[in-house]
Every structure is written in C-alpha cells, then in structure tokens.
Write an enzyme that holds these catalytic residues in place. Structure first.
Site, short mmCIF file in Angstrom:
data_model
loop_
_atom_site.label_atom_id
_atom_site.label_comp_id
_atom_site.label_asym_id
_atom_site.label_seq_id
_atom_site.Cartn_x
_atom_site.Cartn_y
_atom_site.Cartn_z
N HIS A 97 0.85 -1.20 0.00
CA HIS A 97 0.00 0.00 0.00
C HIS A 97 0.89 1.25 0.00
CE1 HIS A 97 -2.77 3.09 1.36
NE2 HIS A 97 -3.74 2.30 0.91
N GLU A 167 -4.03 2.37 -7.33
CA GLU A 167 -4.41 3.48 -6.45
C GLU A 167 -3.49 4.67 -6.69
OE1 GLU A 167 -6.56 2.15 -2.65
OE2 GLU A 167 -4.43 1.94 -2.28
P1 PGA Z 1 -9.50 6.22 0.45
O1 PGA Z 1 -8.28 5.20 0.69
O2 PGA Z 1 -10.66 5.41 -0.04
O3 PGA Z 1 -9.73 6.83 1.78
O4 PGA Z 1 -9.05 7.19 -0.59
C1 PGA Z 1 -8.02 4.17 -0.22
C2 PGA Z 1 -6.76 3.46 0.19
O5 PGA Z 1 -5.80 4.13 0.62
O6 PGA Z 1 -6.67 2.23 0.10
#
Ligand code: PGA
Length: 256
Positions: A97, A167
């Site tokens: 992540h 992401e």
């Molecule tokens: P968020 O986080 O939905 O709060 O943008 C997503 C993540 O970091 O996995």
C-alpha cells in the site's frame, strides 16, 4: 458463463479507535455483505483486531490484512507472518500500500512479501499507483516498473491468487469529486492489464482482478465499476461508516 463477482475490499487503516467499535462495524458490514450474491467483500482491520474476527469468513465475506512480513520465522520485532494470518482465517493480504511504501517499503520488499503471501496460499492484493501525473505521461513508465519489480519472482502458477489494486496516490483520502475520472481509471487499468499480459501472457493476465482505489465512495461506485471497468474497489475512509459502506455494497451488487 457465470458473471464475475465484483471484489470490494475495505481497508480500515488505523481505525476504528477501539475494539468495541471494530466489533460493531464488522458485524454490521458482515450481516449485509453476506447477502450480496454478486459481490465478494473483504474487511482488512488493523492487526490488533484480527483475532476478534478469527475464521469469520463466509463464501461472500472474507477477513483480510493490511500488511505482512515476508518470512514465517526469524527475528522480526513487531512483525506478523503470513502463517500467523493464515492460522487466524485471513484470506486476503494487502501488499505494498502506498502508505507502507511512504514509510520506506521498496519494490524489492514488496516482491518478497508478495512471494511469501502467495506461497502461504493466501490471496495477495498488490497496490500500485503513481504519486502524480505529468503532461508527458511518464507516470506510465513508473507504473510499469513498479508492477514489474513488485511481481519479481512471482511464478505464473500463483496468478489465480493475485489481485492488483491501482491506487493513484494523488486521489487517496479525498472526496469522490477528487477521485480519478472513470475514463482515466479505464485507461490506467487497461495499461495495468497490458503490463501483466507482457509478463504472464494475455490469457493469464485477463483473469487477474483489477481494482481501483482512491476516494471511492457511494456516489462514484457505479461509474467506477461500469465506465471505469474496475473489477472492484479498494475502499479506505468510506468503509468506516457502516451505513454508507453498505449503500456502496448495494450499489456495487446491482452494477455487477
Ligand atoms: P480512500 O483510501 O478510499 O480513503 O481514498 C483508499 C486506500 O488508501 O486504500
């Protein structure tokens, strides 16, 4: 052919503040999520709460983890091994992540974790994504390198347990208005698929679920899944409000 279920992964990050709140949030989410026949829902609580939910999974609802160590043994203060997670009934593990990478986790470490999780027989959710976008689209090169290096050593036989979550860091933790547009999500996911297909071949790459994460909320769930072409979502802040998250799941179940 059976319709592919959408995969919705809740990343609780460092919340909620205590075990009592975690129990309530988990129970409320599980009760409803287990009913949705077009969805697979995964809850990834902080490590300290994992043992509250041991073997709580069903065929539609799973326990996940937010991180892991790359080894099952040895001196590693503060770490949690793949074997420990497996023993508690964890099925999915988020690896790499951006908030872990920001603390110094390199692609090399991510690839060691990926290999360890997959060898343990768990599903690995590999997170990738650029910090920012530039007009010359160099972020695609960054993304390609990050995927390649994070998957270094991962053998094709493990691909059925691989999930990739795209992401973009600039879109994380904001409101749905600031999330990526579905059009850009689609473009990025097609790129991720192309990189996977260059490594593993087209047929194998097609089977890997590709998630989008970054300010996914109830209001953009449908478009991210439909127009964005995502196989699911990695949801941070919006997964901490049981009522709102249940609405998201309901919406995803209808789209799927
Ligand atoms: P968020 O986080 O939905 O709060 O943008 C997503 C993540 O970091 O996995």
């Amino acid at each position: 052919m059976a319709k592919k279920k959408k995969l919705i992964v809740a990343n609780w990050k460092m919340s909620p503040a205590n075990a009592a709140l975690a129990r309530v949030l988990f129970a409320k989410t599980k009760r409803v999520a287990s009913r949705f026949e077009n969805l697979l829902t995964v809850i990834c609580p902080p490590f300290v709460y994992t043992s509250l939910f041991t073997h709580a999974g069903t065929s539609r609802f799973f326990l996940g983890a937010q991180d892991v160590h790359w080894s099952n043994s040895g001196r590693a203060t503060g770490e949690v091994s793949p074997e420990m997670l497996h023993d508690l009934g964890v099925s999915y593990v988020i690896v790499g992540h951006s908030e872990r990478r920001a603390l110094g986790e390199s692609d090399e470490v991510v690839s060691k974790k990926m290999n360890a999780v997959l060898k343990e027989g768990l599903k690995a959710i590999l997170c990738v994504g650029e910090r920012e976008r530039d007009a010359e689209a160099h972020y695609f090169d960054f993304l390609r390198d990050q995927i390649r290096q994070s998957l270094s050593g991962v053998k094709p036989r493990f691909l059925s347990d691989l999930v990739v979550a795209y992401e973009p860091i600039w879109a994380i933790g904001k409101s749905s208005r600031e999330a990526m547009t579905p059009r850009d999500v689609l473009e990025s996911l097609l790129f991720v698929k192309k990189v996977l297909s260059d490594i593993y071949g087209q047929q194998a790459a097609e089977a890997v679920p590709l998630l989008y994460g970054g300010s996914a909320e109830e209001s953009n769930t449908a478009t991210l899944l439909k127009e964005g072409g995502a196989d699911g979502l990695l949801v941070g802040h919006a997964s901490l409000d049981a009522e709102g998250f249940i609405k998201m799941l309901k919406c995803a179940n209808t789209v799927a």
